[in-house]
Design a protein around this motif. Structure first.
Motif, mmCIF file in Angstrom:
data_model
loop_
_atom_site.group_PDB
_atom_site.id
_atom_site.type_symbol
_atom_site.label_atom_id
_atom_site.label_comp_id
_atom_site.label_asym_id
_atom_site.label_seq_id
_atom_site.Cartn_x
_atom_site.Cartn_y
_atom_site.Cartn_z
ATOM 1 N N SER A 25 6.321 6.596 -1.298
ATOM 2 C CA SER A 25 5.727 5.519 -1.941
ATOM 3 C C SER A 25 6.931 4.527 -2.751
ATOM 4 C CB SER A 25 4.602 5.549 -2.487
ATOM 5 O OG SER A 25 4.906 6.278 -3.755
ATOM 6 N N LYS A 58 2.308 1.471 -3.448
ATOM 7 C CA LYS A 58 1.551 0.843 -2.432
ATOM 8 C C LYS A 58 0.094 0.469 -2.458
ATOM 9 C CE LYS A 58 4.902 2.262 0.985
ATOM 10 N NZ LYS A 58 5.041 2.777 2.385
ATOM 11 N N GLU A 125 3.486 -4.050 6.636
ATOM 12 C CA GLU A 125 3.840 -4.051 5.335
ATOM 13 C C GLU A 125 5.227 -4.783 4.888
ATOM 14 O OE1 GLU A 125 5.277 -1.132 1.685
ATOM 15 O OE2 GLU A 125 4.959 -0.175 3.647
ATOM 16 N N HIS A 134 6.858 -2.717 -3.024
ATOM 17 C CA HIS A 134 5.653 -3.097 -1.981
ATOM 18 C C HIS A 134 5.223 -4.457 -2.543
ATOM 19 C CE1 HIS A 134 2.061 -2.929 0.352
ATOM 20 N NE2 HIS A 134 1.203 -3.158 -0.685
#
Length: 184
Positions: A25, A58, A125, A134
């Protein structure tokens, strides 16, 4: 219950760290392609808990509660982690989704796209190409001319306003600096 409502219900009740496709992540997928690197310790000190959760784990902020959801000022939206300019206010529109939405980016190389299969659905994404933060997701239901909707978390953005100086030329100044100005 729709996938959107389910996602909102889950994220409203508690923060969820999304780890699509088993990728690590927050950081660049491949450290060799990441142009700007920050230690997790530095980011935890510099970012708010929500900014850290969204950009590094995220996460998703609650719909309609983000700082820039209803924001109308003229300026540039930047990555909150590394400061890369991402979106101009001229491309922002009200999608009704509860998150800031843009139909285009400043430059095509500022955003990285990754397939996201979390929550049993396929989405794409969006993350900052410079630091891997993110940002949100992109959908094909936006307005012309692109038909794209970049659905972005406010927590992943910072904002620099543009104002007209006395000569009529646009200049960029931070919102904090603008708030400190006093009229004589």
């Amino acid at each position: 219950m729709s996938a959107f409502n389910l996602l909102h219900l889950v994220t409203k009740s508690q923060p969820v760290a999304l780890r699509a496709c088993g990728l690590p992540s927050g950081s660049c997928r491949d450290k060799k392609t990441c142009k700007v690197l920050f230690s997790q310790q530095e980011l935890k000190k510099r970012l708010t808990p929500l900014q850290y959760h969204v950009t590094q784990e995220k996460g998703t902020e609650s719909a309609f509660e983000g700082e820039y959801t209803h924001h109308k000022a003229q300026g540039v939206y930047k990555c909150v982690v590394c400061g890369t300019p991402l979106f101009k206010s001229e491309t922002k529109f009200d999608s009704g989704s509860g998150w800031p939405s843009f139909y285009d980016v400043i430059a095509s190389d500022t955003i990285t796209f990754t397939d996201d299969y979390s929550f049993g659905m396929h989405r794409v994404e969006t993350s900052c190409s410079q630091c891997g933060a993110h940002l949100g997701h992109i959908f094909d239901d936006g307005p012309r001319p692109t038909g794209k909707r970049y659905c972005i978390n406010s927590a992943s953005l910072s904002f620099e306003s543009t104002d007209m100086n006395q000569s009529g030329e646009g200049s960029i100044g931070s919102t904090a600096a603008q708030a400190d100005k006093t009229e004589l």
